[in-house]
Scaffold this motif. Structure first.
Motif, PDB file in Angstrom:
ATOM      1  N   ALA A 194       0.814  -1.220   0.000  1.00 48.26           N
ATOM      2  CA  ALA A 194       0.000   0.000   0.000  1.00 48.26           C
ATOM      3  C   ALA A 194       0.846   1.267   0.000  1.00 48.26           C
ATOM      4  N   SER A 195       2.020   1.197   0.621  1.00 48.13           N
ATOM      5  CA  SER A 195       2.796   2.425   0.801  1.00 48.13           C
ATOM      6  C   SER A 195       4.088   2.481  -0.002  1.00 48.13           C
ATOM      7  N   GLY A 196       4.584   1.318  -0.423  1.00 48.11           N
ATOM      8  CA  GLY A 196       5.863   1.295  -1.110  1.00 48.11           C
ATOM      9  C   GLY A 196       7.040   1.498  -0.172  1.00 48.11           C
ATOM     10  N   CYS A 197       6.826   1.314   1.120  1.00 45.72           N
ATOM     11  CA  CYS A 197       7.884   1.550   2.106  1.00 45.72           C
ATOM     12  C   CYS A 197       8.811   0.345   2.206  1.00 45.72           C
ATOM     13  N   THR A 198       9.881   0.526   2.955  1.00 46.82           N
ATOM     14  CA  THR A 198      10.839  -0.556   3.194  1.00 46.82           C
ATOM     15  C   THR A 198      10.269  -1.522   4.227  1.00 46.82           C
ATOM     16  N   VAL A 199      10.923  -2.653   4.372  1.00 50.43           N
ATOM     17  CA  VAL A 199      10.516  -3.625   5.387  1.00 50.43           C
ATOM     18  C   VAL A 199      10.605  -3.003   6.775  1.00 50.43           C
ATOM     19  N   HIS A 200      11.676  -2.281   7.042  1.00 52.74           N
ATOM     20  CA  HIS A 200      11.845  -1.660   8.361  1.00 52.74           C
ATOM     21  C   HIS A 200      10.747  -0.643   8.642  1.00 52.74           C
ATOM     22  N   GLU A 201      10.395   0.141   7.648  1.00 48.00           N
ATOM     23  CA  GLU A 201       9.308   1.112   7.823  1.00 48.00           C
ATOM     24  C   GLU A 201       7.975   0.386   8.042  1.00 48.00           C
ATOM     25  N   ALA A 202       7.750  -0.687   7.301  1.00 45.90           N
ATOM     26  CA  ALA A 202       6.509  -1.455   7.453  1.00 45.90           C
ATOM     27  C   ALA A 202       6.435  -2.073   8.851  1.00 45.90           C
ATOM     28  N   LEU A 203       7.565  -2.529   9.375  1.00 44.18           N
ATOM     29  CA  LEU A 203       7.584  -3.065  10.739  1.00 44.18           C
ATOM     30  C   LEU A 203       7.207  -1.994  11.757  1.00 44.18           C
ATOM     31  N   ASP A 204       7.690  -0.779  11.544  1.00 45.02           N
ATOM     32  CA  ASP A 204       7.341   0.328  12.436  1.00 45.02           C
ATOM     33  C   ASP A 204       5.848   0.629  12.369  1.00 45.02           C
ATOM     34  N   VAL A 205       5.301   0.667  11.157  1.00 44.73           N
ATOM     35  CA  VAL A 205       3.868   0.915  10.976  1.00 44.73           C
ATOM     36  C   VAL A 205       3.070  -0.209  11.638  1.00 44.73           C
ATOM     37  N   PHE A 206       3.495  -1.442  11.397  1.00 41.05           N
ATOM     38  CA  PHE A 206       2.837  -2.599  12.000  1.00 41.05           C
ATOM     39  C   PHE A 206       2.821  -2.473  13.526  1.00 41.05           C
ATOM     40  N   ALA A 207       3.967  -2.164  14.108  1.00 37.14           N
ATOM     41  CA  ALA A 207       4.069  -2.063  15.570  1.00 37.14           C
ATOM     42  C   ALA A 207       3.141  -0.988  16.115  1.00 37.14           C
ATOM     43  N   ARG A 208       3.087   0.163  15.447  1.00 35.85           N
ATOM     44  CA  ARG A 208       2.192   1.241  15.898  1.00 35.85           C
ATOM     45  C   ARG A 208       0.733   0.804  15.812  1.00 35.85           C
ATOM     46  N   ARG A 209       0.358   0.184  14.693  1.00 38.16           N
ATOM     47  CA  ARG A 209      -1.032  -0.230  14.522  1.00 38.16           C
ATOM     48  C   ARG A 209      -1.386  -1.354  15.489  1.00 38.16           C
ATOM     49  N   HIS A 210      -0.464  -2.264  15.720  1.00 39.97           N
ATOM     50  CA  HIS A 210      -0.693  -3.339  16.684  1.00 39.97           C
ATOM     51  C   HIS A 210      -0.997  -2.756  18.059  1.00 39.97           C
ATOM     52  N   GLU A 211      -0.223  -1.777  18.487  1.00 40.22           N
ATOM     53  CA  GLU A 211      -0.449  -1.150  19.794  1.00 40.22           C
ATOM     54  C   GLU A 211      -1.783  -0.411  19.829  1.00 40.22           C
ATOM     55  N   GLU A 212      -2.133   0.273  18.736  1.00 36.89           N
ATOM     56  CA  GLU A 212      -3.427   0.957  18.683  1.00 36.89           C
ATOM     57  C   GLU A 212      -4.578  -0.041  18.819  1.00 36.89           C
ATOM     58  N   LEU A 213      -4.479  -1.151  18.102  1.00 37.28           N
ATOM     59  CA  LEU A 213      -5.530  -2.165  18.175  1.00 37.28           C
ATOM     60  C   LEU A 213      -5.579  -2.808  19.557  1.00 37.28           C
ATOM     61  N   ARG A 214      -4.440  -3.057  20.166  1.00 36.64           N
ATOM     62  CA  ARG A 214      -4.418  -3.603  21.531  1.00 36.64           C
ATOM     63  C   ARG A 214      -5.130  -2.659  22.491  1.00 36.64           C
ATOM     64  N   ARG A 215      -4.920  -1.372  22.293  1.00 41.14           N
ATOM     65  CA  ARG A 215      -5.540  -0.369  23.163  1.00 41.14           C
ATOM     66  C   ARG A 215      -7.047  -0.264  22.902  1.00 41.14           C
ATOM     67  N   ASP A 216      -7.419  -0.190  21.609  1.00 41.44           N
ATOM     68  CA  ASP A 216      -8.803   0.108  21.243  1.00 41.44           C
ATOM     69  C   ASP A 216      -9.704  -1.122  21.119  1.00 41.44           C
TER      70      ASP A 216
END
Length: 67
Positions: free
Chosen positions: A27-49
């Motif tokens: 979806a974003s064309g980002c690197t694996v490292h950037e995708a891992l960062d996005v994943f981690a942020r979204r995972h935490e948001e979902l855990r919270r919400d």
């Protein structure tokens, strides 16, 4: 990357980590490292919400995944 699709959220909730990271990259064309960062942020948001939507505990979720 606030415009993640519902399918990414579903992959995260259903413990399909690799598919979620691939979808983020596609979806974003980002690197694996950037995708891992996005994943981690979204995972935490979902855990919270949406904690009740996770099938695994926080400790079990990342088991056997090495980055």
């Amino acid at each position: 990357m606030e415009d993640l699709s519902e399918s990414v959220d579903r992959d995260i909730l259903d413990h399909r980590i690799i598919l979620a990271i691939k979808a983020i990259r596609d979806a974003s064309g980002c690197t694996v490292h950037e995708a891992l960062d996005v994943f981690a942020r979204r995972h935490e948001e979902l855990r919270r919400d949406r904690p009740g939507d996770f099938q695994l505990s926080r400790e079990e979720y990342g088991r056997d995944i090495y980055t």
